[in-house]
Design a protein around this motif. Structure first.
Motif, short mmCIF file in Angstrom:
data_model
loop_
_atom_site.label_atom_id
_atom_site.label_comp_id
_atom_site.label_asym_id
_atom_site.label_seq_id
_atom_site.Cartn_x
_atom_site.Cartn_y
_atom_site.Cartn_z
N ASN A 1 -2.10 9.45 10.62
CA ASN A 1 -2.20 8.25 9.77
C ASN A 1 -0.57 7.75 9.61
O ASN A 1 -0.37 6.69 9.38
CB ASN A 1 -2.73 8.41 8.54
CG ASN A 1 -4.34 8.89 8.75
OD1 ASN A 1 -4.54 10.26 8.72
ND2 ASN A 1 -5.11 7.98 9.11
N GLU B 1 -3.68 -3.53 -5.00
CA GLU B 1 -3.13 -2.25 -4.35
C GLU B 1 -2.97 -1.01 -5.38
O GLU B 1 -2.42 -0.15 -5.18
CB GLU B 1 -2.00 -2.25 -3.70
CG GLU B 1 -2.07 -3.31 -2.20
CD GLU B 1 -3.22 -2.82 -1.13
OE1 GLU B 1 -3.15 -1.57 -1.23
OE2 GLU B 1 -3.73 -3.44 -0.43
N PRO C 1 -3.70 3.08 5.64
CA PRO C 1 -4.75 3.34 4.61
C PRO C 1 -4.18 2.28 3.42
O PRO C 1 -3.16 2.44 2.73
CB PRO C 1 -4.43 4.56 4.33
CG PRO C 1 -4.06 5.20 5.73
CD PRO C 1 -3.19 4.31 6.26
N ARG C 2 -5.20 1.60 2.74
CA ARG C 2 -4.93 0.62 1.69
C ARG C 2 -5.40 1.60 0.32
O ARG C 2 -6.06 2.75 0.54
CB ARG C 2 -5.71 -0.51 1.52
CG ARG C 2 -5.37 -1.52 2.82
CD ARG C 2 -4.01 -1.56 2.68
NE ARG C 2 -3.65 -2.62 3.83
CZ ARG C 2 -3.19 -3.84 3.55
NH1 ARG C 2 -3.36 -4.34 2.67
NH2 ARG C 2 -2.74 -4.60 4.85
N SER C 3 -4.83 1.22 -0.72
CA SER C 3 -5.20 1.87 -1.95
C SER C 3 -6.71 2.11 -2.32
O SER C 3 -6.95 2.92 -2.94
CB SER C 3 -4.40 1.22 -3.19
OG SER C 3 -3.08 1.25 -2.77
N HIS C 4 -7.43 1.14 -1.84
CA HIS C 4 -9.00 1.27 -2.20
C HIS C 4 -9.72 2.12 -1.19
O HIS C 4 -10.81 2.21 -1.23
CB HIS C 4 -9.64 -0.13 -2.35
CG HIS C 4 -9.20 -1.10 -1.23
ND1 HIS C 4 -9.94 -1.04 -0.03
CD2 HIS C 4 -8.23 -1.90 -1.12
CE1 HIS C 4 -9.43 -2.02 0.83
NE2 HIS C 4 -8.59 -2.53 0.28
N ASP C 5 -8.87 2.46 0.02
CA ASP C 5 -9.62 3.26 1.05
C ASP C 5 -9.62 4.75 0.58
O ASP C 5 -8.88 5.24 -0.34
CB ASP C 5 -8.89 3.08 2.31
CG ASP C 5 -8.92 1.72 3.02
OD1 ASP C 5 -9.88 1.01 2.64
OD2 ASP C 5 -8.14 1.35 3.46
N ILE C 6 -10.43 5.51 1.30
CA ILE C 6 -10.55 7.02 1.24
C ILE C 6 -10.69 7.79 2.66
O ILE C 6 -11.31 7.16 3.41
CB ILE C 6 -11.92 7.45 0.32
CG1 ILE C 6 -12.00 6.85 -1.09
CG2 ILE C 6 -11.88 8.83 0.41
CD1 ILE C 6 -10.88 7.40 -1.97
N VAL C 7 -9.42 8.40 2.66
CA VAL C 7 -9.28 9.12 4.04
C VAL C 7 -9.21 10.42 3.86
O VAL C 7 -8.18 11.24 3.62
CB VAL C 7 -8.01 8.50 4.68
CG1 VAL C 7 -7.75 9.09 6.13
CG2 VAL C 7 -7.63 7.07 4.82
N VAL D 1 -5.82 8.24 -1.99
CA VAL D 1 -6.41 7.59 -0.80
C VAL D 1 -6.60 8.81 0.19
O VAL D 1 -7.65 8.56 0.90
CB VAL D 1 -4.98 6.75 -0.28
CG1 VAL D 1 -5.46 6.31 1.15
CG2 VAL D 1 -5.08 5.57 -1.05
N SER E 1 0.72 -1.35 -0.08
CA SER E 1 -0.02 0.08 0.01
C SER E 1 0.97 1.05 0.06
O SER E 1 0.56 2.34 -0.74
CB SER E 1 -0.81 0.07 1.15
OG SER E 1 -1.68 -0.99 1.35
#
Length: 681
Positions: A639, A375, A458-464, A493, A315
């Protein structure tokens, strides 16, 4: 002769039925579909005994014969029929037919039925083949239409509807320009493919036609595109836009990519090989600082079955892709021992002669690619099998031999072994081998990143959307601690606005003026075009800078931030004094009103930009504890924390564990001495 003179020159007048006055190109658009049957031979290649001979000879012969017939008919009609009659009687051929006009009418009907039957037998097969190959997801519904006779009824009905519905418009003149554009784009694509394959001299492209040259295909491609734009620019642009929309849809919706032998793969390969050949005598160190970017080598630990551990490392590597560098992922698989079944004793190490190990490596490489795709990490995956004692050698070999010339890794990303990963607790990392590996990587003059992270990263498909990246900047490192977090913060991300960057500048000397140091860093960030919030943290009563300096030297890369900005943070350049009980003071000239003693006596912490660290400590572990207190106080909710990597002293593991205790994701960075963040465009 009179008829010939009337017809030999263009004399365009409005159409008696529609009132529209044609021109040369509108007439060409109507006529062009009548000469589009040149690919009929290639569509029947499976029925030809020698297609490589029959197709070029038959195609050229068909073009010559049909052109001769067309020219002859037009010339005879122009000699014998008046201009007005040709314009008003659109079925003039039946009027002059011998012996009866019905012959032509019946012939036209039979010809239309024959052409329709021909297309209804060929085109459904073509659509069915495209659908079965999964090359166009929009045609996936056709795949289930086969019956016992091998005829795809869904493809047949789809072709019928696709052809019949436009015909209901009542005027084929409205359909002809679109079909003309489709034909022209198809021929332009064929010519473009032949040109590219011939120009790059692809070994797989071996035309048997002796007079073929790539320049002819280039001329044909340009001619087709130019003709399409000249005939009807609006319709041509519409068709081209439709083509790219379909291409984008296929690329986005295709569940799996197949190897179609794409000509652009050959072009990219040719460009890459020529570019690399031109850079054969250069390395990554020859790149100008302005062109420096992280060429990343990510080292992954694999379990005994070849599955990657600590995938959050991928990630982080994926989020660095804004650096536009290459990505190579190397998985290290510790191979086991052979067991002598008769004596139940270990005989020797399993090597590449073992087929099961080779299969495990191949499967592990595929699994790595799947994790990388998950990812959104574009790059290359490699799996290296080694013994427990050879882990360091395997990693060093990967760093040395990965890439080609300047396209070689200049940054290594590795995970920090937790207590569970170390040899005493069942892991395959011993503290000694890990430190030896890190020391070897440093000696290879590449940047190093060690991530002490967890699955909360945080992973690549997450939104932070409100992510925070904190940079604790102590050793300058050429600005690498600014560049890497900046690249990370721009990843999708962290939402559209990116992650918030907070920079904590650590002062390590009592003589450093926090206000001036903060202003100097803010000015530096403005010149480097990096937006961040700056806070100065005073840790001058510790010796933490000695724990972080590269080999204890005092070059420009191992200077503290205060030393690097000494002209801005001091009245005069910083001059450290030696001696255990000496206080480090800046020298002041006689004309200066600033002495620095007022700040030393009355210095107060101001949380808006400066934080005071109380208490004096000496030992490295005490330094780590104090640093951990500051990190928890200001960055416990962030983070990601990015800071300098400590020196490789015997207490390295205890130092890092103490420093990062209670924190989720901490990235330790050590530069190679070659990275420089530029402040010019």
């Amino acid at each position: 002769l009179v008829f010939y003179l009337d017809n030999v020159w263009p004399n365009y007048t409005p159409d008696p039925n529609t009132g529209i006055q044609p021109d040369f190109f509108s007439c060409l658009a109507l006529f062009y579909p009548s000469v589009t049957g040149i690919l009929s031979g290639s569509q029947r290649s499976e029925f030809l005994a020698e297609p490589f001979k029959s197709i070029p000879n038959g195609t050229i012969g068909a073009v010559l014969i049909s052109t001769s017939i067309y020219v002859l008919v037009v010339w005879l009609f122009g000699l014998t029929i008046a201009n007005y009659t040709l314009k008003t009687n659109k079925f003039i051929l039946a009027a002059v037919a011998f012996p009866q006009d019905q012959v032509v009418k019946v012939g036209v009907i039979v010809s239309c039925i024959g052409a329709a039957m021909q297309y209804m037998t060929q085109n459904p097969q073509l659509l069915s083949a495209i659908a079965m190959d999964d090359s166009m997801p929009i045609l996936s519904f056709i795949k289930k239409g086969h019956n016992e006779d091998g005829i795809n009824r869904r493809a047949l009905w789809f072709t019928f509807i696709l052809v019949s519905v436009p015909s209901l418009s009542g005027n084929l003149d409205h359909i002809t320009p679109l079909t003309t554009m489709c034909f022209l784009l198809m021929y332009a694509g064929i010519n473009c493919s032949c040109f590219l394959l011939g120009f790059i001299q692809a070994p797989g492209f071996r035309p048997t036609f002796r007079y073929f040259h790539w320049s002819i295909s280039l001329i044909g491609c340009i001619w087709c595109l130019g003709l399409a734009l000249v005939i009807d620019a609006v319709m041509a642009l519409f068709t081209i836009a439709l083509f790219f929309i379909l291409l984008w849809y296929n690329h986005k919706m295709a569940e799996k990519q197949k190897d179609w032998g794409d000509v652009f793969d050959s072009v990219k390969y040719n460009v890459v090989t020529k570019t690399l050949s031109s850079l054969s005598h250069t390395t990554t160190s020859d790149l100008n600082a302005k062109n420096w970017r992280p060429q990343l080598l990510t080292l992954m630990n694999l379990d005994s079955s070849g599955l990657p551990k600590k995938t959050f490392l991928l990630s982080l590597a994926s989020q660095l892709r804004k650096g536009k560098g290459i990505n190579i992922v190397v998985g290290t698989l510790v191979r086991g021992n052979k067991i002598n079944s008769s004596a139940d004793s270990v005989t020797d190490q399993v090597g590449m002669e073992d087929e099961e190990l080779c299969n495990t490596i191949a499967k592990s490489r595929n699994v790595l690619h799947q994790y990388m795709s998950r990812e959104q990490l574009d790059g290359f995956a490699v799996v290296s099998a080694t013994t427990r004692d050879g882990i360091s050698d395997a990693i060093w070999s990967a760093v040395l031999h990965s890439g080609l010339g300047p396209i070689s890794p200049n940054t290594v990303l590795i995970s920090f072994p937790t207590l569970e990963d170390r040899e005493g607790n069942g892991g395959y990392w011993s503290e000694e081998s890990y430190l030896k590996t890190i020391a070897g990587i440093k000696n290879m003059k590449v940047a190093l990143m060690i991530l002490r992270g967890c699955d909360l990263f945080p992973r690549s498909h997450d939104i932070v959307p409100s992510g925070v990246i904190d940079v604790w900047w102590m050793i300058h490192e050429g600005g690498l601690l600014l560049l890497l977090p900046y690249i990370l913060s721009k990843n999708q991300v962290w939402g559209r606005k990116g992650a918030k960057l907070r920079i904590f500048v650590i002062t390590t000397s009592s003589t450093e003026n926090p206000t001036k140091l903060r202003d100097a860093v803010m000015n530096h960030l403005a010149q480097a075009r990096i937006a961040a919030e700056v806070t100065v943290v005073n840790m001058s009563k510790t010796t933490i800078d000695t724990d972080m300096r590269i080999d204890g030297t005092n070059d420009s890369y191992s200077k503290t931030v205060g030393e690097f900005f000494s002209k801005a943070s001091y009245e005069v350049p910083y001059l450290p004094l030696s001696g255990e009980n000496d206080i480090e003071l800046g020298y002041v000239d006689e004309t200066s009103e600033y002495t620095g003693f007022d700040e030393l006596k009355n210095q107060e912490s101001d949380d808006s930009f400066s934080v005071e660290e109380p208490g004096g400590v000496k030992s490295p572990i005490d330094n780590a504890k104090k640093f951990n207190e500051m990190l928890k106080k200001h960055s416990s909710e962030s983070n990601l924390i990015v800071t300098n990597m400590p020196k490789l002293f015997p207490e390295f593991f205890d130092y890092v564990d103490t420093m990062c205790d209670g924190l989720n994701n901490v990235l330790l960075v050590k530069g190679s001495g070659k990275e420089v963040i530029t402040t010019y465009a």
